[in-house]
Design an enzyme around this catalytic site. Sequence first.
Site, PDB file in Angstrom:
ATOM      1  N   THR A  17       1.315   2.361 -10.824  1.00 54.90           N
ATOM      2  CA  THR A  17       0.824   3.170 -11.945  1.00 54.90           C
ATOM      3  C   THR A  17       1.296   4.611 -11.828  1.00 54.90           C
ATOM      4  OG1 THR A  17      -1.094   1.773 -12.273  1.00 54.90           O
ATOM      5  CG2 THR A  17      -1.312   4.035 -13.002  1.00 54.90           C
ATOM      6  N   TYR A  31      -0.960   0.730 -20.143  1.00 57.42           N
ATOM      7  CA  TYR A  31       0.373   1.269 -19.793  1.00 57.42           C
ATOM      8  C   TYR A  31       1.190   0.193 -19.097  1.00 57.42           C
ATOM      9  CZ  TYR A  31      -1.888   1.420 -15.273  1.00 57.42           C
ATOM     10  OH  TYR A  31      -2.556   1.067 -14.137  1.00 57.42           O
ATOM     11  N   SER A  67       2.377  -3.460  -8.336  1.00 57.82           N
ATOM     12  CA  SER A  67       2.139  -3.990  -6.984  1.00 57.82           C
ATOM     13  C   SER A  67       1.337  -5.285  -6.958  1.00 57.82           C
ATOM     14  CB  SER A  67       1.490  -2.934  -6.082  1.00 57.82           C
ATOM     15  OG  SER A  67       0.100  -2.859  -6.282  1.00 57.82           O
ATOM     16  N   THR A 100      -1.679   0.742  -6.694  1.00 59.51           N
ATOM     17  CA  THR A 100      -2.942   0.721  -5.949  1.00 59.51           C
ATOM     18  C   THR A 100      -3.430  -0.700  -5.636  1.00 59.51           C
ATOM     19  OG1 THR A 100      -4.246   0.758  -8.007  1.00 59.51           O
ATOM     20  CG2 THR A 100      -3.730   2.894  -6.982  1.00 59.51           C
ATOM     21  N   ASP A 101      -2.950  -1.695  -6.423  1.00 60.54           N
ATOM     22  CA  ASP A 101      -3.593  -3.013  -6.338  1.00 60.54           C
ATOM     23  C   ASP A 101      -3.398  -3.724  -4.996  1.00 60.54           C
ATOM     24  OD1 ASP A 101      -4.772  -2.758  -8.768  1.00 60.54           O
ATOM     25  OD2 ASP A 101      -3.318  -3.959  -9.871  1.00 60.54           O
ATOM     26  N   LYS A 175      -9.214  -0.753  -1.750  1.00 65.21           N
ATOM     27  CA  LYS A 175      -9.446  -0.340  -3.130  1.00 65.21           C
ATOM     28  C   LYS A 175     -10.813  -0.891  -3.524  1.00 65.21           C
ATOM     29  CE  LYS A 175      -7.587  -0.384  -7.811  1.00 65.21           C
ATOM     30  NZ  LYS A 175      -6.470  -0.723  -8.711  1.00 65.21           N
ATOM     31  N   GLU A 306     -17.331 -21.444  15.476  1.00 61.36           N
ATOM     32  CA  GLU A 306     -16.282 -22.460  15.568  1.00 61.36           C
ATOM     33  C   GLU A 306     -14.894 -21.878  15.281  1.00 61.36           C
ATOM     34  OE1 GLU A 306     -17.593 -25.730  13.263  1.00 61.36           O
ATOM     35  OE2 GLU A 306     -15.804 -26.927  13.672  1.00 61.36           O
TER      36      GLU A 306
HETATM   37  C1  SIN Z   1      -0.055  -1.459  -9.405  1.00 64.67           C
HETATM   38  O1  SIN Z   1      -0.768  -1.782  -8.450  1.00 64.67           O
HETATM   39  O2  SIN Z   1       1.180  -1.405  -9.334  1.00 64.67           O
HETATM   40  C2  SIN Z   1      -0.676  -1.186 -10.737  1.00 64.67           C
HETATM   41  C3  SIN Z   1      -2.028  -0.597 -10.635  1.00 64.67           C
HETATM   42  C4  SIN Z   1      -2.043   0.760  -9.998  1.00 64.67           C
HETATM   43  O3  SIN Z   1      -1.092   1.263  -9.408  1.00 64.67           O
HETATM   44  O4  SIN Z   1      -3.136   1.397 -10.115  1.00 64.67           O
END
Ligand code: SIN
Length: 330
Positions: A17, A31, A67, A100-101, A175, A306
């Site tokens: 992002t 986006y 990502s 971020t993902d 996250k 286990e």
């Molecule tokens: C991504 O993970 O590439 C899209 C979402 C983000 O970066 O917040």
Amino acid sequence: MSDQNPKKVVVLGTGGTIAGKATQASDNLGYTAAQVSVADLLALVPGMNRVLGGCTLVSEQVAQIDSKDMSFAVWQVLAQRVQHHLAQSDVQAVVITHGTDTLEETAYFLHAVLPAQWLGRKPVVLTCAMRPATSLSPDGPQNLLDAMAVALCPQACGVVVVAAGSVHGALDVQKNHTYRPDAFSSGDAGALGYVEEGQLRLLRNWPLAQSEQAQPAIEKIATLDHWPRVEIVMNYAGGSAYMVDAMLQPLPGVPALQGLVVAATGNGTLHHALEAALRRASQAGVRVVRASRCANGRVLATEHAEFAHSEGLSPVKARVALMLALMSGG
Ligand code: SIN
């Protein structure tokens, strides 16, 4: 280092992002990620030269992806490029722009595979954004400035994540919000520190590199065509054996299952039906690791457990650790 041999920070772009574009500045959700090159992102950050002092900034586009689509192929290239740059005597730090993902998985992967020889002396700083570059109020430029401030700290080392003014270690970062700019947390471990007007306030020690860990070398990882197949299953009310039993069945063209991470409830507890299926998987030679679906705490070892526990790793990081262990025959 003298002025004749200025220090260098290398910024590797992978998309996300932070490099995203929307058709309207008011749109922070609709986006497309991974549209702006890392070179253009850096050129747009006001005040970057002031933070850099006399340092040289070099950028390289390693990938340009959302990502959620992170792949082993990108990780292979990224690990090699980071290792290459860290090994250069004039490079002080590597910064990575990332979505971020799956950022926490990439951070953990790099923490696990990069040699302590470099990671013990130089930092790898991942940064990101929750709002696209076209936003009315983008968070990417400030995160990049803060990441650069951390990268240039004289004592900085290890793999860290810088977002929304906080610095997190690769082992703990997760996250934990779907859309707010302050989306990351280190759970009950707490942040490593905060970036306050360009100054780092460090609260804990820099993360230690995994020097003695029996991880496969990056050179070996780079040549792998197929990574060990490790899947994640979750425990929940009304849990069953169906998913695990189905995954044990051979399918044409699908690699055999080698590992299972279970996102267990609480302190690693399992529905009896899922537990029985995991026992069958283990008897069939599949490595089973228990992590917890709780965001905080860790699965504590109990006397008669286990299945191995994840040593504090979240389910997604435990999966990376198990793939690496299987690669190195561990
Ligand atoms: C991504 O993970 O590439 C899209 C979402 C983000 O970066 O917040």
